[in-house]
Write a protein that holds these residues in place. Structure first.
Motif, PDB file in Angstrom:
ATOM      1  N   GLN A  73       0.823  -1.097   0.143  1.00  0.00           N
ATOM      2  CA  GLN A  73      -0.115   0.052  -0.030  1.00  0.00           C
ATOM      3  C   GLN A  73       0.719   1.209  -0.007  1.00  0.00           C
ATOM      4  OE1 GLN A  73      -2.538  -1.231   3.618  1.00  0.00           O
ATOM      5  NE2 GLN A  73      -4.132  -0.654   2.451  1.00  0.00           N
ATOM      6  N   LEU A  74       2.143   1.396   0.768  1.00  0.00           N
ATOM      7  CA  LEU A  74       2.855   2.432   0.884  1.00  0.00           C
ATOM      8  C   LEU A  74       3.513   2.647  -0.233  1.00  0.00           C
ATOM      9  CD1 LEU A  74       4.340   1.820   4.426  1.00  0.00           C
ATOM     10  CD2 LEU A  74       2.503   3.252   3.709  1.00  0.00           C
ATOM     11  N   ARG A  75       3.869   1.516  -1.178  1.00  0.00           N
ATOM     12  CA  ARG A  75       4.567   1.543  -2.301  1.00  0.00           C
ATOM     13  C   ARG A  75       3.575   2.264  -3.392  1.00  0.00           C
ATOM     14  NH1 ARG A  75       6.357  -3.677  -1.088  1.00  0.00           N
ATOM     15  NH2 ARG A  75       8.457  -3.590  -0.258  1.00  0.00           N
ATOM     16  N   ALA A  76       2.361   1.964  -3.495  1.00  0.00           N
ATOM     17  CA  ALA A  76       1.319   2.361  -4.260  1.00  0.00           C
ATOM     18  C   ALA A  76       1.087   3.983  -4.473  1.00  0.00           C
ATOM     19  CB  ALA A  76       0.114   1.424  -4.072  1.00  0.00           C
ATOM     20  N   LEU A  77       1.467   4.302  -3.346  1.00  0.00           N
ATOM     21  CA  LEU A  77       1.427   5.845  -2.905  1.00  0.00           C
ATOM     22  C   LEU A  77       2.441   6.896  -3.795  1.00  0.00           C
ATOM     23  CD1 LEU A  77       0.636   5.898   0.933  1.00  0.00           C
ATOM     24  CD2 LEU A  77      -1.192   6.137  -0.798  1.00  0.00           C
ATOM     25  N   ASP A  78       3.461   6.024  -4.243  1.00  0.00           N
ATOM     26  CA  ASP A  78       4.400   6.829  -5.031  1.00  0.00           C
ATOM     27  C   ASP A  78       5.064   7.874  -4.318  1.00  0.00           C
ATOM     28  OD1 ASP A  78       6.289   6.954  -7.028  1.00  0.00           O
ATOM     29  OD2 ASP A  78       4.797   8.055  -8.287  1.00  0.00           O
ATOM     30  N   ALA A  79       5.255   7.933  -3.089  1.00  0.00           N
ATOM     31  CA  ALA A  79       5.587   9.136  -2.250  1.00  0.00           C
ATOM     32  C   ALA A  79       7.093   9.469  -2.475  1.00  0.00           C
ATOM     33  CB  ALA A  79       5.452   8.741  -0.923  1.00  0.00           C
ATOM     34  N   ASP A  80       7.298  10.765  -2.495  1.00  0.00           N
ATOM     35  CA  ASP A  80       8.883  11.058  -2.368  1.00  0.00           C
ATOM     36  C   ASP A  80       9.638  11.140  -1.071  1.00  0.00           C
ATOM     37  OD1 ASP A  80       8.979  12.090  -5.277  1.00  0.00           O
ATOM     38  OD2 ASP A  80       7.387  13.468  -4.628  1.00  0.00           O
ATOM     39  N   ALA A  81       8.688  11.169  -0.099  1.00  0.00           N
ATOM     40  CA  ALA A  81       9.429  11.177   1.263  1.00  0.00           C
ATOM     41  C   ALA A  81       8.288  11.082   2.278  1.00  0.00           C
ATOM     42  CB  ALA A  81       9.979  12.504   1.700  1.00  0.00           C
ATOM     43  N   ALA A  82       8.507  10.519   3.486  1.00  0.00           N
ATOM     44  CA  ALA A  82       7.543  10.602   4.546  1.00  0.00           C
ATOM     45  C   ALA A  82       7.961  11.251   5.849  1.00  0.00           C
ATOM     46  CB  ALA A  82       7.642   8.932   4.787  1.00  0.00           C
ATOM     47  N   ALA A  83       7.005  11.945   6.569  1.00  0.00           N
ATOM     48  CA  ALA A  83       7.510  12.886   7.785  1.00  0.00           C
ATOM     49  C   ALA A  83       6.538  12.084   8.924  1.00  0.00           C
ATOM     50  CB  ALA A  83       7.018  14.308   7.266  1.00  0.00           C
ATOM     51  N   VAL A  84       7.444  12.138   9.965  1.00  0.00           N
ATOM     52  CA  VAL A  84       6.884  11.702  11.187  1.00  0.00           C
ATOM     53  C   VAL A  84       7.038  12.364  12.253  1.00  0.00           C
ATOM     54  CG1 VAL A  84       7.153   9.585  12.777  1.00  0.00           C
ATOM     55  CG2 VAL A  84       8.245   9.334  10.199  1.00  0.00           C
ATOM     56  N   VAL A  85       6.108  12.460  13.129  1.00  0.00           N
ATOM     57  CA  VAL A  85       6.052  13.334  14.427  1.00  0.00           C
ATOM     58  C   VAL A  85       5.066  12.546  15.442  1.00  0.00           C
ATOM     59  CG1 VAL A  85       5.431  15.621  15.399  1.00  0.00           C
ATOM     60  CG2 VAL A  85       6.003  15.520  12.963  1.00  0.00           C
ATOM     61  N   ALA A  86       5.763  11.844  16.288  1.00  0.00           N
ATOM     62  CA  ALA A  86       5.020  11.113  17.365  1.00  0.00           C
ATOM     63  C   ALA A  86       4.247   9.913  16.749  1.00  0.00           C
ATOM     64  CB  ALA A  86       4.394  12.032  18.254  1.00  0.00           C
ATOM     65  N   TYR A  87       4.705   9.345  15.791  1.00  0.00           N
ATOM     66  CA  TYR A  87       3.778   8.189  15.272  1.00  0.00           C
ATOM     67  C   TYR A  87       3.536   7.184  16.334  1.00  0.00           C
ATOM     68  CZ  TYR A  87       2.476   4.250  12.030  1.00  0.00           C
ATOM     69  OH  TYR A  87       1.851   3.315  11.638  1.00  0.00           O
ATOM     70  N   GLY A  88       4.647   6.782  16.955  1.00  0.00           N
ATOM     71  CA  GLY A  88       4.623   5.535  18.109  1.00  0.00           C
ATOM     72  C   GLY A  88       4.594   4.088  17.404  1.00  0.00           C
ATOM     73  N   LYS A  89       5.104   3.961  16.237  1.00  0.00           N
ATOM     74  CA  LYS A  89       5.277   2.660  15.912  1.00  0.00           C
ATOM     75  C   LYS A  89       6.817   2.377  15.343  1.00  0.00           C
ATOM     76  CE  LYS A  89       0.476   1.105  15.032  1.00  0.00           C
ATOM     77  NZ  LYS A  89       0.544   0.131  16.155  1.00  0.00           N
ATOM     78  N   LEU A  90       7.064   1.204  15.245  1.00  0.00           N
ATOM     79  CA  LEU A  90       8.173   0.973  14.546  1.00  0.00           C
ATOM     80  C   LEU A  90       8.363   1.009  13.261  1.00  0.00           C
ATOM     81  CD1 LEU A  90      11.503   0.093  15.097  1.00  0.00           C
ATOM     82  CD2 LEU A  90      10.771  -2.301  14.979  1.00  0.00           C
ATOM     83  N   ILE A  91       9.346   1.658  12.540  1.00  0.00           N
ATOM     84  CA  ILE A  91       9.397   1.643  10.965  1.00  0.00           C
ATOM     85  C   ILE A  91      10.358   0.788  10.621  1.00  0.00           C
ATOM     86  CG2 ILE A  91       9.379   3.002   8.969  1.00  0.00           C
ATOM     87  CD1 ILE A  91       8.415   5.602  10.540  1.00  0.00           C
ATOM     88  N   PRO A  92      10.112  -0.499  10.213  1.00  0.00           N
ATOM     89  CA  PRO A  92      11.217  -1.483   9.841  1.00  0.00           C
ATOM     90  C   PRO A  92      12.009  -1.028   8.340  1.00  0.00           C
ATOM     91  CG  PRO A  92       9.186  -2.508   8.930  1.00  0.00           C
ATOM     92  CD  PRO A  92       8.815  -1.095   9.844  1.00  0.00           C
ATOM     93  N   ALA A  93      12.975  -1.567   8.179  1.00  0.00           N
ATOM     94  CA  ALA A  93      13.967  -1.232   7.211  1.00  0.00           C
ATOM     95  C   ALA A  93      13.126  -1.371   5.867  1.00  0.00           C
ATOM     96  CB  ALA A  93      15.242  -2.265   7.086  1.00  0.00           C
ATOM     97  N   GLU A  94      12.368  -2.383   5.590  1.00  0.00           N
ATOM     98  CA  GLU A  94      11.572  -2.553   4.330  1.00  0.00           C
ATOM     99  C   GLU A  94      10.742  -1.427   3.999  1.00  0.00           C
ATOM    100  OE1 GLU A  94      12.609  -6.534   6.136  1.00  0.00           O
ATOM    101  OE2 GLU A  94      11.332  -4.504   6.834  1.00  0.00           O
ATOM    102  N   ALA A  95      10.257  -0.746   5.128  1.00  0.00           N
ATOM    103  CA  ALA A  95       9.449   0.338   4.732  1.00  0.00           C
ATOM    104  C   ALA A  95      10.186   1.721   4.682  1.00  0.00           C
ATOM    105  CB  ALA A  95       8.356   0.603   6.001  1.00  0.00           C
ATOM    106  N   LEU A  96      11.178   1.752   5.598  1.00  0.00           N
ATOM    107  CA  LEU A  96      12.194   3.042   5.406  1.00  0.00           C
ATOM    108  C   LEU A  96      12.504   3.090   4.005  1.00  0.00           C
ATOM    109  CD1 LEU A  96      14.396   2.433   8.560  1.00  0.00           C
ATOM    110  CD2 LEU A  96      12.668   4.330   8.071  1.00  0.00           C
ATOM    111  N   ALA A  97      12.687   2.178   3.219  1.00  0.00           N
ATOM    112  CA  ALA A  97      13.319   2.219   1.792  1.00  0.00           C
ATOM    113  C   ALA A  97      12.220   2.583   0.938  1.00  0.00           C
ATOM    114  CB  ALA A  97      13.955   0.583   1.449  1.00  0.00           C
ATOM    115  N   ILE A  98      11.061   2.442   1.161  1.00  0.00           N
ATOM    116  CA  ILE A  98      10.060   2.893   0.121  1.00  0.00           C
ATOM    117  C   ILE A  98       9.951   4.156  -0.439  1.00  0.00           C
ATOM    118  CG2 ILE A  98       7.386   2.776  -0.207  1.00  0.00           C
ATOM    119  CD1 ILE A  98       7.313   0.538   1.624  1.00  0.00           C
TER     120      ILE A  98
END
Length: 319
Positions: A73-98
């Motif tokens: 789902q994240l890949r399908a968004l075709d995002a250039d970047a992601a911004a995080v402020v107090a999300y509260g969940k771990l972001i694994p390497a596979e998601a960091l690379a998207i």
């Protein structure tokens, strides 16, 4: 840029608003699932979800970002970047690379100081008079990524952690936007942190929040302010917990300048409490089962005896 925004509490709202009003496009929001809240335990959306829905932005509430379907789902968004402020969940390497340019996080300390869950609270608890904010690129470590930009912030002598965090959330929104603008323009710089200088800001606990009136006034003040509003510094009054949520300047005329640790003295407009050194003036308390109120108002209703004290010797012997 096409952006994903990840955040959950009210602390993240100023940043989300800033991005929604910017030249960038927020294509989706990540936040926690609806959770029970209030006395009725009604399922309630996170503050970030409520704002995203109001703005017409798609919202994702995955349990984990390790799920391959969520990553798709994240890949399908075709995002250039992601911004995080107090999300509260771990972001694994596979998601960091998207996202093409990665994930950037607004953190409420001057990294590498105070990595972890409670940086603003720990700064106040330590007695610090200054702290700051950092926008950095996420990696797999705990707040260990490369720094893009920082901004310093003073801590007021009576400022609580809650007040500090609210102010930094507002101020940090422009810092986050500036970092994202620089990434979009190709002018961002990335500086490696000094990991040897890192300190940790662990989550606060209720047990840790207990006040020790036998400490010096400056230390007690930092403790009360650092624990406010959550979990709330607490003491005991007549065998029940009472939270002390804020302090105010001590009036110039207090009668006898010395008060034994925990001993109380009420004036017409102030409630004073003794420490190992100077007395403190309590601005706000929350008696068990009641809403916060001014310390002086509580004292009037309590009709304090001449020897009234928090955590008196008699109470300590009973525990």
């Amino acid at each position: 840029m096409r952006l994903i925004f990840a955040g959950t509490p009210a602390t993240a709202l100023p940043s989300l608003r800033a991005l929604l009003d910017s030249r960038h496009e927020v294509v989706a929001v990540l936040t926690r699932a609806d959770a029970p809240a209030g006395r009725g335990r009604k399922l309630t959306p996170s503050p970030v979800k409520a704002l995203a829905l109001e703005a017409g932005v798609p919202v994702l509430t995955p349990t984990t970002l390790r799920d391959p379907e969520v990553q798709a789902q994240l890949r399908a968004l075709d995002a250039d970047a992601a911004a995080v402020v107090a999300y509260g969940k771990l972001i694994p390497a596979e998601a960091l690379a998207i996202p093409t340019l990665g994930w950037v996080n607004l953190h409420f300390s001057l990294l590498p100081a105070l990595r972890g869950a409670a940086p603003a609270q720990r700064a106040v608890l330590s007695g610090a008079t200054a702290t700051g904010m950092t926008v950095f690129r996420l990696d797999e470590g705990l707040d260990t990524g490369e720094v893009i930009t920082t901004r310093e912030r003073t801590i007021g002598p009576y400022e609580t952690a809650g007040e500090l965090l609210e102010a930094m959330a507002e101020d940090g929104a422009s810092l986050l936007l500036r970092a994202l603008d620089s990434m979009a323009d190709g002018t961002a710089t990335f500086s490696v942190q000094d990991h040897q200088a890192a300190t940790h800001a662990a989550k606060l606990s209720s047990a840790e929040a207990r006040i020790d009136w036998d400490h010096p006034a400056q230390q007690v003040s930092a403790h009360i302010r650092g624990m406010s509003p959550h979990p709330g510094a607490w003491t005991e009054w007549e065998g029940t917990r009472m939270k002390v949520l804020g302090l105010e300047p001590v009036p110039e005329t207090t009668g006898d300048d010395h008060l034994a640790p925990g001993r109380l003295r009420a004036t017409k407009r102030h409630l004073l409490v003794g420490t190992a050194t100077d007395p403190l003036a309590i601005a706000q308390v929350a008696p068990a089962g009641k809403r916060p109120m001014r310390g002086a108002d509580w004292a009037r209703g309590a009709s304090l005896a001449a020897d009234a004290a928090f955590d008196s010797d008699d109470q300590k012997e009973q525990r």
